[in-house]
Motif scaffolding. Structure first.
Motif, PDB file in Angstrom:
ATOM      1  N   VAL A 168      45.539  38.836  52.237  1.00 48.37           N
ATOM      2  CA  VAL A 168      44.692  38.743  51.042  1.00 48.37           C
ATOM      3  C   VAL A 168      44.219  40.138  50.654  1.00 48.37           C
ATOM      4  O   VAL A 168      43.734  40.892  51.501  1.00 48.37           O
ATOM      5  CB  VAL A 168      43.456  37.843  51.298  1.00 48.37           C
ATOM      6  N   GLU A 169      44.362  40.453  49.387  1.00 52.85           N
ATOM      7  CA  GLU A 169      43.821  41.700  48.838  1.00 52.85           C
ATOM      8  C   GLU A 169      42.958  41.354  47.637  1.00 52.85           C
ATOM      9  O   GLU A 169      43.432  40.734  46.687  1.00 52.85           O
ATOM     10  CB  GLU A 169      44.948  42.653  48.408  1.00 52.85           C
ATOM     11  N   SER A 170      41.684  41.727  47.712  1.00 51.87           N
ATOM     12  CA  SER A 170      40.747  41.522  46.607  1.00 51.87           C
ATOM     13  C   SER A 170      40.270  42.887  46.138  1.00 51.87           C
ATOM     14  O   SER A 170      39.840  43.706  46.956  1.00 51.87           O
ATOM     15  CB  SER A 170      39.568  40.673  47.072  1.00 51.87           C
ATOM     16  N   LEU A 171      40.347  43.124  44.846  1.00 47.28           N
ATOM     17  CA  LEU A 171      40.043  44.453  44.313  1.00 47.28           C
ATOM     18  C   LEU A 171      38.552  44.722  44.167  1.00 47.28           C
ATOM     19  O   LEU A 171      38.134  45.866  44.201  1.00 47.28           O
ATOM     20  CB  LEU A 171      40.759  44.655  42.980  1.00 47.28           C
ATOM     21  N   ALA A 172      37.770  43.676  43.983  1.00 46.50           N
ATOM     22  CA  ALA A 172      36.301  43.796  43.957  1.00 46.50           C
ATOM     23  C   ALA A 172      35.759  42.572  44.691  1.00 46.50           C
ATOM     24  O   ALA A 172      36.145  41.450  44.386  1.00 46.50           O
ATOM     25  CB  ALA A 172      35.778  43.833  42.525  1.00 46.50           C
ATOM     26  N   ILE A 173      34.893  42.828  45.659  1.00 46.94           N
ATOM     27  CA  ILE A 173      34.317  41.727  46.436  1.00 46.94           C
ATOM     28  C   ILE A 173      32.835  41.625  46.106  1.00 46.94           C
ATOM     29  O   ILE A 173      32.085  42.582  46.286  1.00 46.94           O
ATOM     30  CB  ILE A 173      34.534  41.929  47.952  1.00 46.94           C
ATOM     31  N   ILE A 174      32.454  40.458  45.613  1.00 42.02           N
ATOM     32  CA  ILE A 174      31.055  40.185  45.278  1.00 42.02           C
ATOM     33  C   ILE A 174      30.418  39.537  46.499  1.00 42.02           C
ATOM     34  O   ILE A 174      30.838  38.461  46.925  1.00 42.02           O
ATOM     35  CB  ILE A 174      30.933  39.235  44.058  1.00 42.02           C
ATOM     36  N   ASP A 175      29.416  40.197  47.061  1.00 47.23           N
ATOM     37  CA  ASP A 175      28.736  39.663  48.238  1.00 47.23           C
ATOM     38  C   ASP A 175      27.649  38.665  47.883  1.00 47.23           C
ATOM     39  O   ASP A 175      27.358  37.758  48.657  1.00 47.23           O
ATOM     40  CB  ASP A 175      28.140  40.798  49.083  1.00 47.23           C
ATOM     41  N   ASP A 176      27.046  38.825  46.696  1.00 47.72           N
ATOM     42  CA  ASP A 176      25.927  37.949  46.355  1.00 47.72           C
ATOM     43  C   ASP A 176      25.686  37.950  44.853  1.00 47.72           C
ATOM     44  O   ASP A 176      25.866  38.982  44.191  1.00 47.72           O
ATOM     45  CB  ASP A 176      24.670  38.426  47.084  1.00 47.72           C
ATOM     46  N   LEU A 177      25.294  36.792  44.345  1.00 49.20           N
ATOM     47  CA  LEU A 177      24.893  36.659  42.931  1.00 49.20           C
ATOM     48  C   LEU A 177      23.511  36.008  42.836  1.00 49.20           C
ATOM     49  O   LEU A 177      23.130  35.522  41.787  1.00 49.20           O
ATOM     50  CB  LEU A 177      25.914  35.824  42.157  1.00 49.20           C
ATOM     51  N   SER A 178      22.760  36.000  43.952  1.00 53.47           N
ATOM     52  CA  SER A 178      21.427  35.386  43.954  1.00 53.47           C
ATOM     53  C   SER A 178      20.536  36.050  42.912  1.00 53.47           C
ATOM     54  O   SER A 178      20.596  37.258  42.681  1.00 53.47           O
ATOM     55  CB  SER A 178      20.775  35.542  45.325  1.00 53.47           C
ATOM     56  N   ASN A 179      19.697  35.220  42.293  1.00 56.72           N
ATOM     57  CA  ASN A 179      18.781  35.679  41.247  1.00 56.72           C
ATOM     58  C   ASN A 179      19.506  36.389  40.114  1.00 56.72           C
ATOM     59  O   ASN A 179      18.942  37.271  39.460  1.00 56.72           O
ATOM     60  CB  ASN A 179      17.699  36.595  41.833  1.00 56.72           C
ATOM     61  N   CYS A 180      20.776  36.022  39.930  1.00 54.18           N
ATOM     62  CA  CYS A 180      21.632  36.617  38.892  1.00 54.18           C
ATOM     63  C   CYS A 180      21.676  38.147  38.985  1.00 54.18           C
ATOM     64  O   CYS A 180      21.698  38.842  37.970  1.00 54.18           O
ATOM     65  CB  CYS A 180      21.237  36.143  37.501  1.00 54.18           C
ATOM     66  N   GLU A 181      21.700  38.648  40.190  1.00 54.36           N
ATOM     67  CA  GLU A 181      21.890  40.068  40.437  1.00 54.36           C
ATOM     68  C   GLU A 181      23.250  40.228  41.103  1.00 54.36           C
ATOM     69  O   GLU A 181      23.529  39.628  42.143  1.00 54.36           O
ATOM     70  CB  GLU A 181      20.787  40.600  41.360  1.00 54.36           C
TER      71      GLU A 181
END
Length: 188
Positions: free
Chosen positions: A171-184
């Motif tokens: 698996v290759e992901s170009l951008a990894i989002i760790d969190d979207l809590s509180n829309c941040e």
């Protein structure tokens, strides 16, 4: 992929429930220059894999998959969400859409996914891994070999990447989002 991360922070929009909207530059209106850079990065990351076919699932994966196919000079096949009456040798599986919260029966012709194929799957998002797992099912049914899976954005907090990596998928992901809590938006 600093340029991608910068664009996500600049133009991405967060919504409750872990939804990241990137429709102004990736999956509704597209930035072709950014898509070209994304494809170049995928080509670099998968350069040591044996690949003779690019596969994606409609609709948002088509643009990056075509760009990767163009650069690698390989055919691109997309899995369809609607079963055409004219499709021959149809393979099907069921995929749950996180964004639309519904199940789809998706299909591909075994004429275009064969035991001789070494497949690179390209998609815009990896969340819970439902589309990717559906693709693995179709690849297994066809007798093809999965060489790797590339995603523009992975939402790490939704475990799809973990599930695929535990199955020993490259698996290759170009951008990894760790969190979207509180829309941040928090990017790794």
């Amino acid at each position: 992929m600093d340029i991608l991360k910068k664009r996500i922070l600049q133009d991405g929009k967060c919504y409750e429930g872990g939804i990241l909207k990137v429709d102004s530059f990736i999956n509704h209106q597209m930035d072709p220059m950014l898509m070209h850079k994304i494809a170049q990065e995928f080509v670099t990351r998968f350069k040591n894999e044996r690949i003779n076919k690019i596969v994606t699932i409609e609709a948002s994966g088509i643009a990056p998959a075509i760009m990767v196919g163009y650069l690698m000079q390989l055919p691109v096949v997309f899995v369809k969400k609607k079963q055409p009456k004219t499709m021959e040798n149809m393979l099907t599986t069921t995929v749950h859409s996180f964004t639309k919260d519904r199940d789809y029966t998706v299909c591909i012709s075994n004429n275009f996914l064969t035991p001789e194929d070494h497949v690179l799957f390209i998609d815009d998002f990896l969340a819970y891994g439902n589309a990717a797992l559906g693709m693995i099912d179709l690849i297994n049914k066809s007798g093809a070999t999965l060489s790797g899976m590339g995603f523009i954005i992975e939402k790490a907090f939704q475990d799809g990447g973990k599930i695929l990596r535990e199955k020993d998928v490259h698996v290759e992901s170009l951008a990894i989002i760790d969190d979207l809590s509180n829309c941040e938006i928090k990017i790794r």
